[in-house]
Write a protein that holds these residues in place. Structure first.
Motif, PDB file in Angstrom:
ATOM      1  N   ASN A  78       8.905  -6.231   2.634  1.00 25.34           N
ATOM      2  CA  ASN A  78       8.338  -5.517   1.469  1.00 25.34           C
ATOM      3  C   ASN A  78       8.557  -4.031   1.692  1.00 25.34           C
ATOM      4  O   ASN A  78       8.065  -3.488   2.684  1.00 25.34           O
ATOM      5  CB  ASN A  78       6.838  -5.804   1.377  1.00 25.34           C
ATOM      6  N   ILE A  79       9.311  -3.381   0.813  1.00 21.42           N
ATOM      7  CA  ILE A  79       9.670  -1.971   1.020  1.00 21.42           C
ATOM      8  C   ILE A  79       9.345  -1.198  -0.252  1.00 21.42           C
ATOM      9  O   ILE A  79       9.790  -1.562  -1.345  1.00 21.42           O
ATOM     10  CB  ILE A  79      11.173  -1.838   1.337  1.00 21.42           C
ATOM     11  N   ASN A  80       8.487  -0.198  -0.113  1.00 14.34           N
ATOM     12  CA  ASN A  80       8.130   0.638  -1.274  1.00 14.34           C
ATOM     13  C   ASN A  80       8.032   2.097  -0.891  1.00 14.34           C
ATOM     14  O   ASN A  80       7.609   2.423   0.224  1.00 14.34           O
ATOM     15  CB  ASN A  80       6.733   0.202  -1.803  1.00 14.34           C
ATOM     16  N   GLU A  81       8.373   2.970  -1.846  1.00 15.06           N
ATOM     17  CA  GLU A  81       8.163   4.401  -1.611  1.00 15.06           C
ATOM     18  C   GLU A  81       6.686   4.694  -1.814  1.00 15.06           C
ATOM     19  O   GLU A  81       6.114   4.297  -2.828  1.00 15.06           O
ATOM     20  CB  GLU A  81       8.979   5.216  -2.620  1.00 15.06           C
ATOM     21  N   GLU A  82       6.071   5.338  -0.836  1.00 17.39           N
ATOM     22  CA  GLU A  82       4.681   5.756  -1.038  1.00 17.39           C
ATOM     23  C   GLU A  82       4.311   6.861  -0.046  1.00 17.39           C
ATOM     24  O   GLU A  82       4.940   7.000   1.000  1.00 17.39           O
ATOM     25  CB  GLU A  82       3.722   4.571  -0.893  1.00 17.39           C
ATOM     26  N   ALA A  83       3.305   7.634  -0.411  1.00 18.96           N
ATOM     27  CA  ALA A  83       2.756   8.685   0.470  1.00 18.96           C
ATOM     28  C   ALA A  83       3.873   9.539   1.076  1.00 18.96           C
ATOM     29  O   ALA A  83       3.864   9.823   2.274  1.00 18.96           O
ATOM     30  CB  ALA A  83       1.923   8.041   1.577  1.00 18.96           C
TER      31      ALA A  83
END
Ligand code: EPZ
Length: 421
Positions: free
Chosen positions: A274-279
């Motif tokens: 699971n890979i997401n752009e965040e912070a």
């Protein structure tokens, strides 16, 4: 020789900061030969290859010094007079051949040791030399050295029959002070090539088409010193994706450039991460229920799946559910990590440039040996998930491309120690 001791089984958690890109830093350091005066480069990683390139520049008469802020490296090439890259240095780092183009552009003469082959392939530089000859250089080979001469290089149309990263970089640097326009066709599009163009343009070069297969360079008379920050390392970023995936961890990767790793994110998500752009970073979480899915991949020049991530993906696929097919299309001998992974219980069959990886339930710690930079990274990936202790020998390969790797991994909870033998 140093070794790494890793006891596997810990899920990595926390934050990691990506260092500057080795393969952007090396050509950009060589490019300072083109701009006499004080060049300041930022985000330069503290790696063995950077030290080697610094020694090459100092051996030519340049001055190199580290400042303690923001990975700054100051390079003054005013005093460069020796136009030679000696065998003793080139044999330890083939990227020294990147001094050939800038030396020819500035002095019209260069004597650079031919880089030998290396573990992953013959790695000839015929395309580098073909381009220089088209620009009017007279090239002779003597005693293992390339000797190149030209009154002043002239613009030329150069077509690469194979995409070559350092070939594109060398000829781009040769062309920026040449008389006339140079067109590089079938040019490499890697972010590191674009970063080199970025610093050359800041120095005053006229370059268009960067990041496309056709780069045009209009020669100018002189370039001024740079003050430039290099890009983050996309291969280190990808390697941390593999670390998170194989340990079922949860890592926030900071200081990375997401636009440079599209093919990696796609492939690792196919594998179940699971890979997401965040912070302000990239959050990567291991696969649901810890089950990695088998994948099919063929390496290719950017923007395809990078050959420098092939070994790390292979290590991940060793414990995936199903059979993975990995095709290496760039180098002829880049599966040496397979034999070492087999020693840890992996099920890998290699045939020519194809590797068939049948996932196994678990890997077992063992004594293994690094053979090249990215192969050593794949052994770290495997060791982090293996049952028991793994001892990785010859980790000087790893130190060429990964800054403070055991510190970064320890901070994420890995049980890893460096022992000096
Ligand atoms: C660069 O090497 C990188 N090194 C390599 O990273 C990377 O694996 C490679 O590009 C491919 O992406 C640096 O940037 C310092 P190529 P380079 O010329 O430029 C053939 C790492 O792990 N070829 O793009 O040497 C060659 O044999 C290193 O950081 C010719 O035939 O690679 C290969 O099959 C490993 N003649 C293919 O092209 C030539 O004149 C691609 O090589 C030049 C290349």
């Amino acid at each position: 020789m140093d070794k790494l001791l890793i006891r596997g089984g810990k899920a990595l958690r926390g934050e990691v900061e990506i260092s500057g890109a080795k393969n952007a830093a090396l050509p950009i350091m060589a490019a300072t030969i083109l701009s006499p005066g004080l060049n300041t480069l930022y985000n330069i990683p503290d790696l063995k290859d950077i030290k080697t390139m610094s020694t090459v520049l100092e051996s030519m008469g340049g001055k190199v010094a580290r400042a303690d802020e923001d990975g700054a490296l100051m390079i003054n090439t005013e005093g460069v007079e020796t136009v030679e890259a000696p065998y003793e240095l080139v044999k330890t780092m083939r990227a020294s051949v990147l001094t050939l183009g800038p030396l020819m552009a500035r002095f019209g003469y260069a004597r650079v040791s031919m880089p030998g082959g290396c573990a992953i392939g013959a790695r000839p530089i015929n395309l580098h030399l073909m381009g220089l000859e088209k620009m009017g250089a007279e090239i002779t080979l003597s005693q293992g050295y390339v000797v190149a001469r030209a009154e002043r290089l002239k613009g030329a149309d150069i077509n690469f029959d194979t995409v070559t990263v350092t070939g594109t970089e060398n000829l781009m640097m040769a062309a920026v002070l040449a008389n006339g326009v140079t067109r590089l066709e079938n040019a490499a599009r890697e972010p590191e090539v674009c970063d080199l163009a970025g610093v050359l343009i800041q120095m005053g070069a006229h370059i268009t088409g960067v990041g496309t297969p056709l780069i045009e360079i209009e020669g100018v008379n002189e370039l001024k010193p740079a003050n430039y920050r290099i890009i983050p390392d996309r291969i280190e970023t990808g390697t941390f994706l593999a670390f998170a995936g194989i340990t079922g961890g949860d890592i926030l990767i900071k200081n990375c450039e997401v636009t440079h790793i599209g093919s990696l994110i796609k492939k690792f998500m196919e594998a179940g991460l699971n890979i997401n752009e965040e912070a302000g970073g990239l959050r990567v979480i291991g696969p649901h229920a810890g089950i990695l899915k088998a994948a099919e991949v063929a390496t290719s020049p950017y923007p395809g799946f990078p050959t420098d991530m092939q070994a790390q993906l292979m290590a991940l696929m060793c414990v995936a559910d199903g059979t993975s097919i990995i095709r290496e299309t760039i180098f002829e001998n880049r599966f040496m990590h397979a034999a070492e992974l087999r020693r840890m219980g992996a099920n890998i069959e290699v045939e020519d440039n194809l590797a068939i990886v049948k996932g196994v339930n678990k890997l077992l710690g063992a004594q293994v040996m690094a053979t090249d930079l990215r192969a050593s990274a794949s052994l770290v990936v495997a060791a982090l998930a293996a049952e028991g202790e793994t001892i990785i020998d010859r980790i000087y390969h790893l130190d060429r491309g990964y800054e403070k790797i055991e510190y970064k991994l320890s901070k994420l909870g890995a049980d890893i120690h460096r022992v000096s033998a």
